[in-house]
Design an enzyme around this catalytic site. Structure first.
Site, short mmCIF file in Angstrom:
data_model
loop_
_atom_site.label_atom_id
_atom_site.label_comp_id
_atom_site.label_asym_id
_atom_site.label_seq_id
_atom_site.Cartn_x
_atom_site.Cartn_y
_atom_site.Cartn_z
N CYS A 104 0.62 -1.10 0.15
CA CYS A 104 0.18 0.01 -0.04
C CYS A 104 0.95 1.39 -0.05
O CYS A 104 0.40 2.08 -0.75
CB CYS A 104 -0.96 0.12 1.21
SG CYS A 104 -1.32 -1.62 1.84
N HIS A 121 -8.54 -1.16 -0.13
CA HIS A 121 -7.37 -2.41 -0.58
C HIS A 121 -8.59 -3.43 -0.92
O HIS A 121 -9.25 -3.96 -0.34
CB HIS A 121 -6.72 -2.67 0.67
CG HIS A 121 -6.20 -1.51 1.42
ND1 HIS A 121 -4.96 -1.32 1.68
CD2 HIS A 121 -6.79 -0.67 2.30
CE1 HIS A 121 -4.64 -0.35 2.19
NE2 HIS A 121 -5.70 0.07 2.75
N LYS A 132 -15.17 -3.03 6.38
CA LYS A 132 -14.37 -4.07 4.99
C LYS A 132 -15.47 -5.01 5.08
O LYS A 132 -16.46 -5.33 5.62
CB LYS A 132 -13.08 -4.59 5.52
CG LYS A 132 -13.41 -5.52 7.03
CD LYS A 132 -12.08 -6.21 7.22
CE LYS A 132 -12.14 -6.87 8.78
NZ LYS A 132 -11.09 -7.62 8.93
N ARG A 143 7.10 -10.87 5.90
CA ARG A 143 6.85 -10.78 7.23
C ARG A 143 7.39 -11.76 8.10
O ARG A 143 7.29 -12.89 7.86
CB ARG A 143 5.06 -10.61 7.50
CG ARG A 143 4.60 -9.58 6.59
CD ARG A 143 3.06 -9.32 7.05
NE ARG A 143 2.60 -8.63 5.75
CZ ARG A 143 1.24 -8.52 5.66
NH1 ARG A 143 0.56 -9.30 6.19
NH2 ARG A 143 0.79 -7.87 4.61
N HIS A 164 -4.96 -1.26 -5.32
CA HIS A 164 -5.52 -0.30 -4.35
C HIS A 164 -6.37 0.68 -5.41
O HIS A 164 -5.99 1.15 -6.41
CB HIS A 164 -4.44 0.64 -3.62
CG HIS A 164 -3.75 -0.43 -2.77
ND1 HIS A 164 -2.40 -0.98 -3.06
CD2 HIS A 164 -3.98 -0.66 -1.59
CE1 HIS A 164 -2.18 -1.67 -1.95
NE2 HIS A 164 -3.25 -1.53 -1.04
N GLN A 209 1.09 -11.09 -2.81
CA GLN A 209 -0.32 -10.43 -2.68
C GLN A 209 -0.73 -10.16 -4.20
O GLN A 209 0.03 -9.59 -5.02
CB GLN A 209 -0.48 -9.48 -1.69
CG GLN A 209 -0.25 -9.64 -0.41
CD GLN A 209 -0.33 -8.62 0.37
OE1 GLN A 209 0.14 -7.45 0.08
NE2 GLN A 209 -1.09 -8.73 1.58
N ASP A 258 -2.29 -7.93 -5.17
CA ASP A 258 -2.73 -6.41 -4.51
C ASP A 258 -3.22 -5.70 -5.45
O ASP A 258 -2.99 -5.50 -6.72
CB ASP A 258 -1.63 -6.15 -3.62
CG ASP A 258 -2.14 -5.41 -2.32
OD1 ASP A 258 -3.01 -5.40 -2.13
OD2 ASP A 258 -0.96 -4.87 -1.76
#
Ligand SMILES: [Zn+2]
Ligand SMILES: [Zn+2]
Length: 644
Positions: A335, A516, A470, A364, A386, A382, A384
């Site tokens: 992000c 997200h 969410k 992580r 945005h 991910q 991912d």
């Protein structure tokens, strides 16, 4: 008299000191027989706890999660008693209920407990259970508690951290344990037990501490339920993604490369690529633009985003450059990078929404004991994206993301799912950032989209993140296990922290809203779940190898190559097995590899310019032309992979 409110809203008056079990009896004998635990005003109580104030009471049976928790928690006490009796000198530490069953961490000294001992432990547990011993919780002073455990450094450490006056012991039979409560009425309800496994576990999860033995078990009120559970476990073992990943040659791990860092083998990499292309194609139709960002970023970037505060201490430590003072972090989230991409230009409301997508690899730190195949790793990618939009565009954007998620699930055979909408707690608005007006807009947008798309959903009030509401998709796999897949999250926080702006129709500068979203979640975890859901029998369009050509003898090598060539022209992924092995063996091995179609060729096939096709699982499609076969593959592909 006290007033007891029941979950249906009814209020009944009882004498003071009434117990939850008395209340159950007053409702019906049948209920009283089944009640195994209770909560009063939101806190767990024993079924025999005297109630002394007005309040709301919930009674639980085996069919509630709370009931199961009490059942397994109580079973952990029985396991502890059995271990203490069987292995004198064993030091008990902690033993909680878990999602499926319970465990107890024990310091057995020099003794090693292995699967050879399981039957003995189970028999001891059943013997104790049959004694129908009541569980009794009693308060004890800190001094007395410490005295009781003077030879057990683990319990002593636990007690030292408790406040005098809050400490309780639980007794049943001749056994006592330090415990906060939450038990079933007596041991007799436990009818079936199974010791499942043993594993090493550090005291308090700290690698610097002594390694204990963790004994895992499960128990049930009926033998039949245990039998069913064990069957499901067997099935799950066969479908374990770590086992299938090896058999299907998808991925591997290397201790030299490092724990929790998967290595994708050619077939696995091709599978990932196919999944990525599938999503990229659908995203393109929805106006997403692909971006690429580095695997590291300056520490300051994550201080700005707030991720450093969240992950910094407990994650990979900064990478330092030779030049002093420069610190970089492995990217824990994409992000912040995407926010800076947004910030690289000036936008007007007419430019929005901007939808930046990336298959972004993040890192992580997870403790080694937490790592598990592809589902818990230290580096993962991910899917991912945005979306930066105006508050008024949220509604439309949400619907689009839901469409995309549903398309993904449909194409991959996930049919059983529910949506979970997490909203803020209206009683504590100070816990959240962003204006009331925006929250209302966002929550309405999520709910509208959920309803309009006909999703089966539950609303969880108070479960929203501090930065936005969410929507999560909870998917049930073929074995009935639930996984969280596909998150859509509104964020008012990062646009603020990164000072994102756009020029509105009023010519003023405004903050965009950020969404997200990741339909797969991560490629690693998604492929693991997909492997376990399908047992390795992926939808045909995703299969690494869709067909294998098995020649009856080397004589037909040329014809096999010709068949392969035609299949390739039809974009069918196929292999050839030329080995000098019997056709029976070749078929068995192809079955093991779960290849959907086996194409057998010999003299007849070559002469007639045909192929004999056998499906994975045994169905014989007979002798057909290659063109006919290509049509079958195409039809099968279109069954799951629809146009988006
Ligand atoms: Zn207990
Ligand atoms: Zn994000």
């Amino acid at each position: 008299m006290i007033q007891i409110t029941l979950p249906d809203g009814s209020i009944k008056a009882f004498e003071e000191n009434v117990t939850p079990m008395d209340v159950a009896k007053s409702i019906s004998e049948g209920l009283a027989r089944n009640v195994i635990s209770a909560s009063f005003n939101g806190s767990t109580v024993e079924t025999v706890t005297p109630l002394t104030t007005d309040g709301s009471l919930v009674l639980y049976t085996w069919n509630n999660d709370e009931g199961k928790k009490a059942f397994w928690h109580s079973s952990a006490h029985v396991l502890a008693q059995a271990l203490e009796e069987l292995y004198p000198g064993a030091k008990l530490t902690i033993g909680p209920a878990i999602e499926n069953g319970f465990y107890y961490d024990v310091d057995f000294g020099d003794h090693i407990v292995s699967d050879k001992d399981f039957k003995t432990i189970e028999n001891k547990m059943l013997e104790i259970a049959r004694g129908k011993h009541d569980f009794n919780l009693r308060a004890i002073s800190k001094a007395e508690a410490l005295e009781t455990y003077k030879n057990n450094p683990y319990k002593t450490e636990l007690i030292e951290n408790l406040e005098d006056g809050t400490i309780t012991f639980c007794d049943h039979s001749t056994f006592t344990d330090l415990c906060r409560g939450g038990h079933i009425p007596n041991t007799g309800i436990i009818k079936a037990v199974k010791v499942l496994s043993v594993a090493g576990a550090y005291w308090r999860g700290d690698e610097k501490n002594k390694q204990l033995t963790r004994v895992y078990g499960i128990s049930f009120p009926k033998q039949k339920e245990l039998t069913e559970y064990l069957h499901l476990l067997e099935e799950a073992k066969k479908r374990d993604h770590r086992k299938l990943g090896k058999e299907l040659e998808l991925f591997t791990f290397s201790s030299k490369v490092g724990q929790g860092l998967p290595l994708w083998l050619p077939k696995g990499a091709a599978l990932r690529e196919r999944l990525e292309d599938f999503l990229k194609k659908a995203q393109k139709k929805q106006g997403y633009e692909m971006v690429v960002t580095p695997h590291i970023g300056q520490k300051e970037l994550y201080v700005t985003s707030g991720h450093y505060a969240k992950y910094g201490e407990d994650s990979f430590q900064p990478i330092k450059t030779p030049k002093e003072g420069e610190e970089f972090l492995l990217k824990p989230m994409n992000c912040p990078h995407h926010c800076e991409i947004y910030n690289s230009a000036q936008w007007s409301y007419k430019d929005l929404p901007k939808r930046f997508a990336e298959f972004g690899t993040v890192y992580r730190y997870e403790q080694s004991g937490e790592l598990h195949g592809l589902t818990r790793v230290r580096g993962f990618t991910q899917d991912d994206a945005h979306i930066f939009c105006t508050p008024d565009q949220l509604d439309e954007e949400f619907k689009k993301v839901i469409d995309l998620v549903l398309y993904v699930f449909g194409s991959l055979g996930f049919e059983n799912f529910t949506a979970q909408v997490s909203l803020r707690d209206p009683d504590n608005p100070e816990k959240y950032i962003g204006s009331d007006e925006n929250w209302e807009k966002a929550e309405k947008a999520i709910l509208n989209a959920t309803i309009e798309k006909g999703l089966d959903y539950v609303v969880e009030t108070g479960e929203a993140a501090f930065y936005g509401p969410k929507l999560d998709f909870m998917v049930k796999d073929a074995l009935g296990r639930q996984w969280q897949l596909g998150t859509i999250q509104v964020d008012y926080n990062l646009p603020e922290r990164f000072e994102l702006t756009y020029k509105g129709s009023d010519n003023e500068m405004h903050r965009p809203v950020m969404i997200h979203r990741a339909p797969f979640g991560s490629m690693e975890r998604f492929i693991a779940i997909l492997l376990e859901h399908t047992g390795g029998n992926f939808p045909l369009w995703l299969m690494p190898d869709q067909a294998i050509i098995l020649s009856i003898s080397e004589k037909y090598e040329k014809y096999a190559e010709k068949v392969l060539n035609v299949l390739e022209n039809h974009e069918i992924r196929a292999l050839v097995d030329h080995r000098n092995e019997t056709i029976g063996k070749k078929i068995r091995e192809a079955e093991m590899k779960k290849i959907p179609y086996m194409i057998i060729i010999g003299e007849n096939e070559e002469q007639e310019n045909k192929i004999s096709v056998r499906q994975h699982g045994g169905e014989d499609l007979g002798s057909i032309s290659i063109e006919e076969f290509a049509k079958i593959v195409e039809a099968e592909t279109n069954k799951t992979l629809k146009q988006f």
